[in-house]
Design a protein around this motif. Structure first.
Motif, short mmCIF file in Angstrom:
data_model
loop_
_atom_site.label_atom_id
_atom_site.label_comp_id
_atom_site.label_asym_id
_atom_site.label_seq_id
_atom_site.Cartn_x
_atom_site.Cartn_y
_atom_site.Cartn_z
N ARG A 65 0.80 -1.22 0.00
CA ARG A 65 0.00 0.00 0.00
C ARG A 65 0.83 1.28 0.00
O ARG A 65 0.38 2.31 -0.50
CB ARG A 65 -0.91 0.03 1.23
N ALA A 66 2.03 1.25 0.62
CA ALA A 66 2.81 2.47 0.78
C ALA A 66 4.29 2.13 0.75
O ALA A 66 4.69 1.01 1.05
CB ALA A 66 2.44 3.15 2.10
N ILE A 121 8.29 -1.14 2.84
CA ILE A 121 6.97 -1.35 2.24
C ILE A 121 5.97 -1.60 3.36
O ILE A 121 6.25 -2.38 4.29
CB ILE A 121 6.98 -2.55 1.29
N ALA A 122 4.81 -0.99 3.28
CA ALA A 122 3.74 -1.22 4.26
C ALA A 122 2.49 -1.65 3.53
O ALA A 122 2.21 -1.20 2.41
CB ALA A 122 3.47 0.05 5.07
N GLY A 123 1.71 -2.52 4.16
CA GLY A 123 0.47 -2.98 3.57
C GLY A 123 -0.25 -3.93 4.49
O GLY A 123 -0.30 -3.71 5.70
N GLU A 124 -0.77 -4.99 3.92
CA GLU A 124 -1.53 -5.95 4.72
C GLU A 124 -1.30 -7.36 4.18
O GLU A 124 -1.09 -7.55 2.98
CB GLU A 124 -3.01 -5.62 4.70
N ALA A 147 0.00 3.74 5.23
CA ALA A 147 0.98 4.81 5.12
C ALA A 147 2.23 4.42 5.88
O ALA A 147 2.16 3.69 6.88
CB ALA A 147 0.41 6.11 5.68
N VAL A 148 3.38 4.93 5.42
CA VAL A 148 4.65 4.63 6.08
C VAL A 148 5.60 5.80 5.87
O VAL A 148 5.55 6.48 4.84
CB VAL A 148 5.25 3.31 5.56
N SER A 149 6.47 6.04 6.86
CA SER A 149 7.47 7.09 6.76
C SER A 149 8.65 6.71 7.63
O SER A 149 8.56 5.83 8.49
CB SER A 149 6.87 8.44 7.20
N VAL A 150 9.78 7.38 7.40
CA VAL A 150 11.01 7.11 8.14
C VAL A 150 11.43 8.38 8.87
O VAL A 150 11.51 9.46 8.27
CB VAL A 150 12.13 6.62 7.20
#
Length: 371
Positions: free
Chosen positions: A74-75, A86-89, A126-129
């Motif tokens: 997803r992100a 990577i982020a998702g499900e 959503a994802v961030s560093v």
């Protein structure tokens, strides 16, 4: 029920899409999903490019189980030293999901994989560093907003629920390990819900929140931070006495107070889904505009000045169902949009990417998919 089995077989392959894109030092990387590698089983799909196609590499991840399972990307965000997160499900069984995070090396090799939380209708959007290299991901778990923070090795630092939200749509990393979170509450199946911007401290404590809009209903799906510490968000705003909605772009100061907002005077049924900023404070929004009584849609991109004036708008795609889901500004100032298209390509729905000049001129486009 032979026709139902035929329909299931026909739709078990040939659908690919991109959900997000991130600029890198040498180009860009996109994330999405495919179920053509193993028909009926979802794989997250990551493609890394230079300034334009073809990709330098592409890989599919997950999808080890049976029909109707797998993972969805997803992100995407850049890790320190050139890797990707990577982020998702992960769908562990039919309609049973859990949050999924995947860290990759610059070459696409798996560094670690984590599934925080528990099974249910859960996942990350959503994802961030953060500045210290730790990772924050947001989504929903058990019908509430959900944010986790992981260290660079994938160990959980904290996990918080945000009961004032039902669904997190975007988050951005801020100085001092703070996090700006955008999410939606009062979600409706017939129109927009209500958005809230929530400021989290480094330990996950919610310092303040702001409801947007103050009156009416609207959902903000994309968020970016500006050089002055303020934010611009994009999504859709409900129309009075109607189930339709319009594009909605809003700028707020670092405390969430509205500086300007844009709603078209002659509204179309359209929405913003992704946003990126230029150093001068101007922003570019990617999304979709519906046509033919919602029967199909075209991808659309808008650019706004730092003061909220519409500089240009342009549609892209063809006669089918096309959408822009992610946008990034590259190191040379050009733009790249990712999404999906049924107007072109080899499959029923193909992953689609195209490059734009800062003025919206189409520089190139490419599709990726299987019949």
């Amino acid at each position: 029920m032979e026709w139902a089995r035929d329909a299931e077989r026909d739709n078990s392959t040939g659908h690919e899409s991109a959900e997000d894109v991130v600029a890198t030092e040498s180009g860009f990387s996109a994330v999405g999903h495919t179920h053509s590698r193993q028909p009926g089983v979802h794989h997250a799909w990551v493609l890394q490019f230079g300034a334009a196609p073809p990709p330098r590499w592409e890989r599919a991840y997950g999808g080890k189980r049976a029909l109707g399972t797998g993972v969805l990307g997803r992100a995407i965000a850049s890790l320190q030293r050139g890797g990707l997160i990577i982020a998702g499900e992960e769908e562990v069984s039919v309609n049973r999901f859990r949050g999924w995070l995947l860290a990759l090396s610059p070459e696409g090799d798996v560094l670690w994989e984590r599934t925080p939380g528990h099974e249910g209708v859960n996942g990350f959007n959503a994802v961030s560093v953060l500045e210290d290299g730790s990772i924050v991901a947001g989504g929903d778990q058990d019908g509430e907003g959900w944010v986790v923070r992981m260290d660079p090795r994938g160990e959980l630092l904290w996990s918080v629920k945000l009961p004032q939200l039902e669904h997190i749509t975007a988050l951005v990393a801020l100085p001092a390990q703070r996090i700006a979170v955008m999410g939606t509450a009062e979600i409706s199946t017939t129109g927009p819900g209500i958005s809230r911007l929530v400021m989290l401290e480094s330990d996950g404590w919610a310092r303040w929140e702001k409801q947007l809009p103050a009156e009416g209903r609207g959902e903000l799906d994309a968020l970016t931070v500006l050089p002055d510490g303020g934010f611009v968000a994009a999504g859709r705003l409900g129309r009075p006495d109607s189930t339709d909605w319009s594009l909605w772009v809003i700028r707020v100061d670092p405390l969430g107070e509205i500086l300007w907002e844009h709603v078209p005077e002659d509204p179309q049924v359209e929405s913003g889904r992704a946003i990126t900023a230029f150093p001068d404070g101007s922003v570019v929004v990617a999304g979709a505009s519906w046509k033919n009584l919602l029967a199909d849609q075209e991808a659309k991109v808008w650019r706004f000045s730092a003061e909220g004036s519409l500089l240009w708008q342009q549609s892209y795609g063809g006669d089918g169902y096309d959408a822009g889901e992610g946008i990034a500004r590259l190191m040379d100032g050009t733009l790249v949009v990712v999404g999906s298209t049924s107007s072109k390509g080899a499959g029923k729905t193909d992953l689609w990417t195209f490059g734009l000049s800062p003025e919206g001129e189409l520089l190139w486009e490419e599709t990726f998919g299987s019949p």
